[in-house]
Design an enzyme around this catalytic site. Structure first.
Site, PDB file in Angstrom:
ATOM      1  CG  HIS A  10      -0.169   0.043   2.523  1.00 16.21           C
ATOM      2  ND1 HIS A  10       0.363   1.190   3.067  1.00 16.21           N
ATOM      3  CD2 HIS A  10       0.161  -0.960   3.373  1.00 16.21           C
ATOM      4  CE1 HIS A  10       0.984   0.921   4.193  1.00 16.21           C
ATOM      5  NE2 HIS A  10       0.881  -0.386   4.408  1.00 16.21           N
TER       6      HIS A  10
ATOM      7  CD  GLU B   8       1.507  -5.106   8.386  1.00 18.05           C
ATOM      8  OE1 GLU B   8       1.876  -6.285   8.181  1.00 18.05           O
ATOM      9  OE2 GLU B   8       2.123  -4.111   7.978  1.00 18.05           O
TER      10      GLU B   8
END
Length: 273
Positions: A24, A107
């Site tokens: 990201h 994550e």
């Protein structure tokens, strides 16, 4: 029932052209870790710079993919979706085969609200214990993430089996995820060892790596994916994983010669590479 070898080979050949894994773009938490004390990790937004990074990435990917069809998988975290939204501004709707959110791409879980002082202590412990096996209190270890990306990889193959082979043959799979998750995906896919993972590093925000399809001389595995040179450099991963050489004795030697096994008296033998 016995499946003929031509049928097996045709099935093996039905794989997408490439996989692209994207970390990201820059988030508020990347520039100010104290943001995690007040904002849950899963809703951490991009910075203005991150939004511009994602827009530029879209332009770069469009130049690379041209008119290829795209199948998208995205982490449900806000920063990942914001990255995808801006990347997709460079593409037409007709180019998208499908787009899916998958929680297995998130994550590593570090706990809930993160206190900076405590996280500094935990990360110090992790550096001594090892990133792969260390488990954050109320969170995950690298091993936990490895297990969930293993399940995600199985989903990829099931999804590909449902796509017209002519579409699949020229299709790119785009995966928007997070740094550590990306590295553990590569570790699982390319059979890197724990020691090789420990030596690897995260790509930068909005960096991407490609796994490109290629044909082999192996009649049982005629098609595989290789990590691009840029990916090896970004993540500090070896050029070849041990699984690529099908020599049982040599692979056993490699398995037992890592730094955790060298002092136990194992005799690696005298065979040469």
């Amino acid at each position: 029932n016995i499946i003929s070898r031509p049928l097996i080979r045709n099935f093996c050949l039905c794989l997408p052209k490439r996989l692209i894994l994207v970390r990201h773009a820059e988030s508020v938490g990347n520039v100010d870790e104290r943001a995690y004390e007040t904002t849950p990790d899963w809703v951490m937004p991009l910075t203005e710079n991150g939004k511009e990074q994602a827009r530029r990435l879209g332009v770069e990917l469009k130049q690379l993919l041209k008119d290829d069809k795209i199948f998208i998988y995205c982490s449900p975290y806000k920063r990942s979706k914001q990255t995808l939204k801006r990347v997709m501004k460079s593409f037409e709707d007709a180019e998208i085969v499908d787009a899916r959110e998958d929680p297995r791409l998130v994550e590593q879980q570090f706990g809930n609200i993160q206190r900076l002082e405590l996280m500094s202590l935990f990360k110090s412990d992790r550096s001594k214990f090892g990133r792969f096996h260390y488990c954050f209190p109320n969170g995950e270890s690298g091993l936990d993430v490895y297990i969930r990306v293993t399940g995600f990889i199985s989903t990829l193959f099931r999804d590909w089996s449902k796509i017209d082979p002519e579409v699949l043959n020229d299709m790119t799979v785009l995966i928007i995820t997070h740094g550590l998750t990306l590295r553990l995906f590569l570790m699982r896919w390319l059979h890197y060892s724990v020691e090789e993972f420990e030596a690897s590093t995260n790509p930068g925000n909005c960096d991407f790596v490609c796994l490109d399809r290629y044909e082999t001389q192996d009649k049982f595995n005629p098609v595989r994916f290789r990590l691009c040179d840029h990916g090896h450099e970004l993540c500090n991963l070896p050029r070849k994983a041990a699984y690529m050489k099908k020599d049982g004795r040599k692979n056993l030697q490699r398995l037992l010669q890592d730094s955790k096994c060298r002092d136990d008296g194992y005799d690696s033998g005298s065979s040469s590479d």
